[in-house]
Every structure is written in C-alpha cells, then in structure tokens.
Design an enzyme around this catalytic site. Structure first.
Site, PDB file in Angstrom:
ATOM      1  N   ASP A 143      24.130  52.477  53.567  1.00 48.46           N
ATOM      2  CA  ASP A 143      25.161  53.043  54.767  1.00 48.46           C
ATOM      3  C   ASP A 143      24.350  52.977  55.821  1.00 48.46           C
ATOM      4  OD1 ASP A 143      23.341  54.987  54.334  1.00 48.46           O
ATOM      5  OD2 ASP A 143      25.058  56.534  54.131  1.00 48.46           O
ATOM      6  N   CYS A 187      20.689  54.842  50.900  1.00 50.96           N
ATOM      7  CA  CYS A 187      21.477  55.755  51.708  1.00 50.96           C
ATOM      8  C   CYS A 187      20.104  56.330  52.460  1.00 50.96           C
ATOM      9  CB  CYS A 187      22.402  56.623  51.208  1.00 50.96           C
ATOM     10  SG  CYS A 187      22.059  57.624  49.943  1.00 50.96           S
ATOM     11  N   GLY A 205      19.107  58.809  49.371  1.00 45.59           N
ATOM     12  CA  GLY A 205      19.390  58.108  48.109  1.00 45.59           C
ATOM     13  C   GLY A 205      20.287  58.678  47.208  1.00 45.59           C
ATOM     14  N   GLY A 226      23.563  60.393  47.541  1.00 42.19           N
ATOM     15  CA  GLY A 226      24.762  59.961  47.643  1.00 42.19           C
ATOM     16  C   GLY A 226      25.020  58.527  46.892  1.00 42.19           C
ATOM     17  N   ARG A 277      19.660  53.926  20.862  1.00 36.60           N
ATOM     18  CA  ARG A 277      20.104  55.236  20.309  1.00 36.60           C
ATOM     19  C   ARG A 277      20.610  56.187  21.604  1.00 36.60           C
ATOM     20  NH1 ARG A 277      16.329  57.275  17.181  1.00 36.60           N
ATOM     21  NH2 ARG A 277      15.693  58.681  18.669  1.00 36.60           N
ATOM     22  N   LYS A 303      24.247  57.084  23.331  1.00 36.58           N
ATOM     23  CA  LYS A 303      24.789  58.430  23.624  1.00 36.58           C
ATOM     24  C   LYS A 303      25.472  58.508  25.002  1.00 36.58           C
ATOM     25  CE  LYS A 303      22.251  60.383  19.729  1.00 36.58           C
ATOM     26  NZ  LYS A 303      21.341  61.492  19.278  1.00 36.58           N
TER      27      LYS A 303
HETATM   28  C1  RB5 Z   1      24.451  60.178  55.795  1.00 39.88           C
HETATM   29  O1  RB5 Z   1      24.410  60.806  56.972  1.00 39.88           O
HETATM   30  C2  RB5 Z   1      23.688  60.504  54.575  1.00 39.88           C
HETATM   31  O2  RB5 Z   1      24.225  61.763  54.401  1.00 39.88           O
HETATM   32  C3  RB5 Z   1      23.629  59.536  53.513  1.00 39.88           C
HETATM   33  O3  RB5 Z   1      23.329  58.579  54.176  1.00 39.88           O
HETATM   34  C4  RB5 Z   1      22.834  59.901  52.355  1.00 39.88           C
HETATM   35  O4  RB5 Z   1      21.611  60.370  52.490  1.00 39.88           O
HETATM   36  C5  RB5 Z   1      23.705  60.662  51.347  1.00 39.88           C
HETATM   37  O5  RB5 Z   1      23.304  60.933  50.301  1.00 39.88           O
END
Ligand code: RB5
Length: 148
Positions: free
Chosen positions: A8, A66, A69, A71, A137, A141
C-alpha cells in the site's frame, strides 16, 4: 523462482526499491501493486491478491509491504494456504521458512530501510523448509484450523 510483491502507500517506496533489487538478481517478479502512490489506498486491495497467488502457486513466494507490516500480515494470513509473518530480524527471515514453511514475508516500509529489507528478503528467498517431522506435525495442527 517467481516472486510476487505488493504494497500500500505505506510500503510503496520500499516495494519499488525491492522490485529493482529482485530484478537485478534475476528473479521473475510479479508486481500486484500499488502501481502508483495514493495515500488513500488500502493494503488488503493489494495484499489479498498477492496472498491468493501464493496459495494457488501462481508465484512461489510473496513479499508484502505496508507501513508497519502488521496489516499486511493480518490480511495475508486470512488466505488459506498462506503462512505469512512480519519480519524484523535476519534470523527469523531464514528460520521462518526452515521451520514454519513461511511463504509470504511482510515488511514495514516505515520501519526498516532498503538495505535491511534486502537482507531479510535474501534470507527468506534462500531458505527452504526443512521438512522435519516435528515441524510438519506443528504445521498440520495449524493447517487444520483452516478446515474448521
Ligand atoms: C497506512 O497508513 C498504514 O496503516 C498501513 O500501511 C499499515 O501500516 C498497516 O498495518
């Protein structure tokens, strides 16, 4: 090895840098976007198609970026067959594959620099799952949860 990559706006600059890096190392790179910087875009719109491509085998490994990282990791792990993790050290970049068969690495574009990201990506891409029984294993799970 075919590598999928997505980001993003928070990860856009690092993704662009990693695409150039991977191409310079002769990897076959599929870029799932974003293809331009839009500070209103949403990470699931890019990370979920990437995760689906990893799960289907369209690409061998995935890289999602992102801002933090976080999200990207949450979104990618919703896709069945994806084993994603936010990586912030070189040990985990390698061991995440060797022990946990991680197939998608998540990075924080606002957290780490380009060179450190390259080190993590190198560790991730050069590692292979050990196939050890104890790891299979444990992974079984985890995989069972996807069928509940
Ligand atoms: C976007 O502003 C930000 O929230 C996104 O890039 C990321 O960091 C989300 O985890």
């Amino acid at each position: 090895m075919k590598i999928g990559i997505a980001a993003d706006h928070g990860g856009y600059a690092l993704k662009e840098s990693l695409v150039r890096y991977l191409q310079s190392r002769n990897y076959d790179v599929k870029d799932f976007g974003a293809h331009s910087l839009d500070d209103q875009d949403d990470y699931p719109d890019f990370v979920v198609p990437l995760a689906k491509a990893v799960a289907s085998g369209e690409v061998d490994r995935g890289i999602a970026v992102c801002g933090s990282g976080v999200g990207a990791s949450i979104a990618a792990n919703k896709v069945k067959g994806v084993r994603a993790a936010l990586i912030s050290d070189p040990f985990s970049a390698r061991q995440g594959v060797e022990d946990d068969d991680m197939n998608l690495i998540c990075l924080g574009g606002r957290v780490i620099g380009e060179r450190l990201a390259e080190v993590f990506v190198d560790g991730f891409l050069n590692a292979t799952f050990s196939g050890a029984e104890r790891h299979k294993r444990r992974l079984a799970k985890v995989a069972n949860l996807e069928n509940q």
